[in-house]
Motif scaffolding. Sequence first.
Motif, PDB file in Angstrom:
ATOM      1  N   GLU A   2       0.831  -1.202   0.000  1.00 41.40           N
ATOM      2  CA  GLU A   2       0.000   0.000   0.000  1.00 41.40           C
ATOM      3  C   GLU A   2       0.872   1.261   0.000  1.00 41.40           C
ATOM      4  N   THR A   3       2.021   1.179   0.678  1.00 46.63           N
ATOM      5  CA  THR A   3       2.943   2.314   0.715  1.00 46.63           C
ATOM      6  C   THR A   3       3.494   2.604  -0.671  1.00 46.63           C
ATOM      7  N   ASN A   4       3.836   1.563  -1.422  1.00 47.58           N
ATOM      8  CA  ASN A   4       4.345   1.737  -2.784  1.00 47.58           C
ATOM      9  C   ASN A   4       3.299   2.395  -3.679  1.00 47.58           C
ATOM     10  N   ARG A   5       2.061   1.985  -3.519  1.00 43.12           N
ATOM     11  CA  ARG A   5       0.979   2.541  -4.323  1.00 43.12           C
ATOM     12  C   ARG A   5       0.792   4.033  -4.007  1.00 43.12           C
ATOM     13  N   GLU A   7       3.086   6.034  -2.745  1.00 41.63           N
ATOM     14  CA  GLU A   7       4.268   6.737  -3.259  1.00 41.63           C
ATOM     15  C   GLU A   7       4.174   6.929  -4.765  1.00 41.63           C
ATOM     16  N   SER A   8       3.667   5.928  -5.457  1.00 43.15           N
ATOM     17  CA  SER A   8       3.510   6.018  -6.910  1.00 43.15           C
ATOM     18  C   SER A   8       2.509   7.106  -7.281  1.00 43.15           C
ATOM     19  N   LYS A   9       1.389   7.159  -6.558  1.00 45.91           N
ATOM     20  CA  LYS A   9       0.391   8.204  -6.809  1.00 45.91           C
ATOM     21  C   LYS A   9       0.973   9.575  -6.534  1.00 45.91           C
ATOM     22  N   TYR A  10       1.723   9.681  -5.443  1.00 43.61           N
ATOM     23  CA  TYR A  10       2.349  10.952  -5.093  1.00 43.61           C
ATOM     24  C   TYR A  10       3.331  11.379  -6.181  1.00 43.61           C
ATOM     25  N   GLN A  11       4.134  10.437  -6.658  1.00 46.29           N
ATOM     26  CA  GLN A  11       5.133  10.746  -7.694  1.00 46.29           C
ATOM     27  C   GLN A  11       4.462  11.205  -8.986  1.00 46.29           C
ATOM     28  N   ARG A  12       3.379  10.528  -9.390  1.00 44.88           N
ATOM     29  CA  ARG A  12       2.658  10.936 -10.600  1.00 44.88           C
ATOM     30  C   ARG A  12       2.035  12.314 -10.441  1.00 44.88           C
ATOM     31  N   GLU A  15       4.806  14.898 -10.676  1.00 50.24           N
ATOM     32  CA  GLU A  15       5.228  15.087 -12.063  1.00 50.24           C
ATOM     33  C   GLU A  15       4.210  15.917 -12.833  1.00 50.24           C
TER      34      GLU A  15
END
Length: 100
Positions: A2-5, A7-12, A15
């Motif tokens: 869930e943390t990776n997901r 972080e991925s949303k935050y990164q997108r 950007e």
Amino acid sequence: METNRAESKYQRAKERVEELKKFYGHLTSYILVIGSLAVLNYWVDGWRYMWFLWAAFGWGIGILAHASRTFNLNPFFNKEWEQRKIKEYMEKQEEQEKWR
């Protein structure tokens, strides 16, 4: 996981905000420079020949292209087209692997 997901949303999202900042910076530069050129043009020859429009037109094409890329305004190669093509290529790959 869930943390990776997250972080991925935050990164997108980060950007996307960067893309928007770049576009608005580009647009602001366009407005300030073209406005200054228009004032200079008027000051020099009083609209007898509006040469600043050449710069406005050329740079304006770049602004439109940047806006199209930033806001996904391309009617031909949009996200829907991209998803269809990805699916099509994946299906072709599966079909080729099936017969090997």
